[in-house]
Motif scaffolding. Structure first.
Motif, short mmCIF file in Angstrom:
data_model
loop_
_atom_site.label_atom_id
_atom_site.label_comp_id
_atom_site.label_asym_id
_atom_site.label_seq_id
_atom_site.Cartn_x
_atom_site.Cartn_y
_atom_site.Cartn_z
N LEU A 288 0.88 0.96 12.24
CA LEU A 288 1.21 -0.38 11.71
C LEU A 288 2.43 -0.58 11.25
O LEU A 288 2.76 0.30 10.32
N GLU A 289 3.38 -1.65 11.65
CA GLU A 289 4.59 -1.72 11.06
C GLU A 289 4.55 -2.75 9.93
O GLU A 289 4.97 -3.84 10.13
N MET A 290 4.21 -2.22 8.72
CA MET A 290 4.32 -3.03 7.56
C MET A 290 4.40 -2.03 6.50
O MET A 290 4.03 -0.72 6.55
N ASN A 291 5.01 -2.60 5.47
CA ASN A 291 5.38 -1.78 4.34
C ASN A 291 4.11 -1.58 3.52
O ASN A 291 4.02 -2.47 2.53
N VAL A 292 3.12 -0.94 3.82
CA VAL A 292 1.73 -0.81 3.04
C VAL A 292 2.05 0.17 1.82
O VAL A 292 2.08 1.42 2.08
N LYS A 293 2.10 -0.41 0.75
CA LYS A 293 2.21 0.50 -0.55
C LYS A 293 1.54 -0.14 -1.64
O LYS A 293 1.46 -1.23 -1.86
N LEU A 294 0.86 0.73 -2.49
CA LEU A 294 -0.01 0.19 -3.41
C LEU A 294 0.82 0.19 -4.94
O LEU A 294 1.46 1.12 -4.95
N LYS A 295 0.98 -1.04 -5.21
CA LYS A 295 1.83 -1.19 -6.42
C LYS A 295 1.03 -1.42 -7.64
O LYS A 295 -0.07 -1.93 -7.60
N LEU B 132 -2.97 6.54 5.83
CA LEU B 132 -3.80 7.71 4.85
C LEU B 132 -3.09 7.49 3.55
O LEU B 132 -3.97 7.79 2.43
N ASP B 133 -1.97 7.40 3.13
CA ASP B 133 -1.21 7.28 1.93
C ASP B 133 -2.06 6.29 0.87
O ASP B 133 -2.42 6.59 -0.21
N VAL B 134 -2.10 5.19 1.38
CA VAL B 134 -2.98 4.01 0.68
C VAL B 134 -4.16 4.34 0.20
O VAL B 134 -4.58 3.98 -0.77
N VAL B 135 -4.94 4.87 1.20
CA VAL B 135 -6.28 5.43 1.08
C VAL B 135 -6.33 6.38 -0.07
O VAL B 135 -7.13 6.28 -0.97
N LYS B 136 -5.46 7.26 -0.07
CA LYS B 136 -5.28 8.15 -1.27
C LYS B 136 -5.13 7.80 -2.69
O LYS B 136 -5.83 7.81 -3.62
N ASP B 137 -4.00 6.50 -2.67
CA ASP B 137 -3.83 5.80 -3.91
C ASP B 137 -5.06 5.20 -4.28
O ASP B 137 -5.56 5.13 -5.42
#
Lengths: 106, 302
Positions: free
Chosen positions: A98-105, B80-85
Motif C-alpha cells: 500500500l502506498e500510504m504513510n501508515v505509522k502509529l503515532k 507488518l510494522d504497524v501490526v507490531k506497534d
C-alpha cells in the motif's frame, strides 16, 4: 409517535368509561328491579370506539412491521460473509504494498 | 449474512467515507458486523481514528476491538510494522491474553514463518484444546502453505467435533470444489442447506456442483435446486435463471429421441428465459442481443 400515544391513552380511557357506565347501569337496574337484557347503546358504542382507537395505537406505536418474505429487500441475502476465520495472508497483496504513510503515532 | 439493504447501506457509507464525508467509525462497525473483507479501507480509516487521541478515547472500550480489527487488516495488507506497534499496545493493556496471543501467532503467519506460527498455535491449544478460532487458524495455516490435503484432514477433524459450524462446512466445500472433488463438495453443501435452508446462495452452489457432475439425474436435481434458489431470491438471482436454462438445454439433449413429454420443464425454462430477457432489458439493454444469441445456441429460443 406522540399522536399514537395520545390516541392509545384516549382509547383506554374510553374503555374504562364504558366499564364505569356498565357498573352504573347495573346498579340502576338493581334499584329499578328489572332484568339485565343487554348493555345500553352508549356502552356498546364506547366499546367499539375504544377497540378501534387502542388497536390503531397498538399497531402504530411500537414501530413498523418487518418483512417476513425471504425475497424482500431486507431479507434477501445477496452475498455470504468472507470467511474471515479462514483468512490467509499468503496472497498477492504481498506484491502490491500500500502506498500510504501508515505509522502509529502515540 | 449480507442482505440487500445492508449491502446498499455499506456501499453508500463507503462512498461517503471515501469522499471525506465522515462516518468512518460507523463504516468500520458495519464492516465488522457484515464480516466483509475490505482490509485496505479498514486500515486507512482505522489508522486515522487510532492516530487521533481525541477520537480514540471517545470510543471507550470499543477502542480495543478497533485495534484488533485494524491489526488484522494490516496483516492482510502486509503492513507488518504497524501490526507490531499495535501488538505492543495491546500487550501492555492485556498481558497474558489469549486473544492477543492469537494475533501474535497470526503475525508470524503473515510473516511467512510457518513453523513458529504452528508452534505458537500448538502452545495456545495446550491451554484450551477446543478453541474454535485457533483450530480454524491451523486449517488456514496448512492452506496457506499449500498443503491442501492437510487442511482437509484438519477441517474434517474439526467438523467431527463442531458439526454445527456452517462457516467451516462452507470452507470445506470450497476447498473440495477447488480440487474438483465434486461429490464431496455436494455432501458439504447438503449439510449447509440442511442447517440453513433459507439461504438461496447455498442452493445455488449445490445446484452448480450437481450441474458440473452431470448425468441426467443430477441435472434434474440441479434444476430443482436452481428453481428453489429463484424462489428464495424472488427471481432476482441471474445466475440461477441461467442455471435453469443450461440445465433444461442439457436435459433436452440427453433425452433427445426418447420423446418424453415434459411440459412442466419446458414451461419453467420459458419462464426463466422471459425473466432473463426482462432483467436484461431493464439493467443492460445493450447486452440483450448477446443474451438472445446465447439462448439461441442453447436451442431455447426459436
Amino acid at each position: 409517535m406522540g399522536i399514537g400515544v395520545v390516541v392509545g391513552v384516549l382509547g383506554v380511557l374510553i374503555l374504562f368509561h364504558a366499564a364505569y357506565s356498565t357498573i352504573q347501569y347495573r346498579g340502576l337496574l338493581k334499584i329499578m328491579e328489572e332484568e339485565f337484557s343487554g348493555p345500553p347503546m352508549n356502552v356498546v358504542l364506547e366499546l367499539l370506539l375504544g377497540l378501534v382507537l387502542s388497536m390503531w395505537a397498538g399497531l402504530t406505536v411500537p414501530g413498523n412491521f418487518l418483512s417476513i418474505h425471504p425475497d424482500s429487500e431486507e431479507n434477501r441475502i445477496v452475498s455470504l460473509p468472507a470467511n474471515l476465520d479462514f483468512m490467509i495472508f499468503n496472497h498477492r497483496g504481498r506484491v502490491f504494498p500500500l502506498e500510504m504513510n501508515v505509522k502509529l503515532k502515540n | 449474512m449480507v442482505t440487500k439493504t445492508e449491502e446498499t447501506q455499506l456501499n453508500t457509507l463507503e462512498n461517503q467515507v471515501d469522499n471525506g464525508g465522515g462516518g468512518a467509525w460507523e463504516y468500520l462497525c458495519l464492516v465488522r458486523k457484515l464480516k466483509v473483507r475490505r482490509s485496505d479501507k479498514v486500515l486507512k480509516y482505522g489508522l486515522s481514528i487510532l492516530n487521533d487521541v481525541k477520537q480514540r478515547s471517545s470510543l471507550g472500550p470499543d477502542e480495543w476491538t478497533l485495534y484488533e480489527q485494524v491489526a488484522i487488516a494490516a496483516m492482510d495488507c502486509q503492513c507488518l510494522d504497524v501490526v507490531k506497534d499495535y501488538l505492543k499496545v495491546l500487550q501492555k493493556r492485556f498481558p497474558e491474553s489469549k486473544r492477543v496471543g492469537r494475533l501474535e501467532a497470526m503475525l508470524l503467519e503473515a510473516k511467512g514463518s510457518w513453523k513458529e506460527a504452528e508452534e505458537a498455535y500448538s502452545s495456545l491449544l495446550e491451554d484450551n484444546p477446543l478453541d474454535q478460532v485457533i483450530l480454524k487458524r491451523r486449517v488456514a495455516l496448512s492452506k496457506s502453505q499449500g498443503n491442501i490435503s492437510g487442511a482437509i484432514e484438519c477441517l474434517n477433524k474439526y467438523l467431527e467435533i463442531f458439526m454445527a459450524d456452517h462457516d467451516a462446512w462452507r470452507e470445506l466445500a470450497e476447498i473440495y470444489v477447488s480440487l474438483q472433488m465434486y461429490k464431496q463438495a455436494a455432501f458439504c453443501y447438503e449439510e449447509l442447506i440442511l442447517s440453513q435452508p433459507t439461504i438461496p446462495l447455498y442452493h445455488l452452489a449445490y445446484a452448480d456442483v450437481l450441474y458440473t457432475l452431470g448425468g441426467l439425474e443430477n441435472l434434474q436435481t440441479a434444476k430443482k435446486y436452481y428453481a428453489s434458489a429463484i424462489d428464495l431470491s424472488g427471481g432476482k438471482n441471474t445466475r440461477a435463471l441461467f442455471g435453469i436454462c443450461l440445465c433444461s438445454s442439457s436435459i433436452a439433449q440427453l433425452t433427445k429421441g426418447k420423446n418424453r413429454e415434459d411440459k412442466e420443464g419446458s414451461q419453467l425454462q420459458s419462464l426463466a428465459v422471459k425473466a432473463l430477457e426482462k432483467d436484461y432489458k431493464q439493467r443492460a439493454a445493450g447486452n440483450l442481443p448477446l443474451l438472445s444469441s446465447a439462448l439461441k445456441s442453447l436451442i431455447l429460443l426459436p
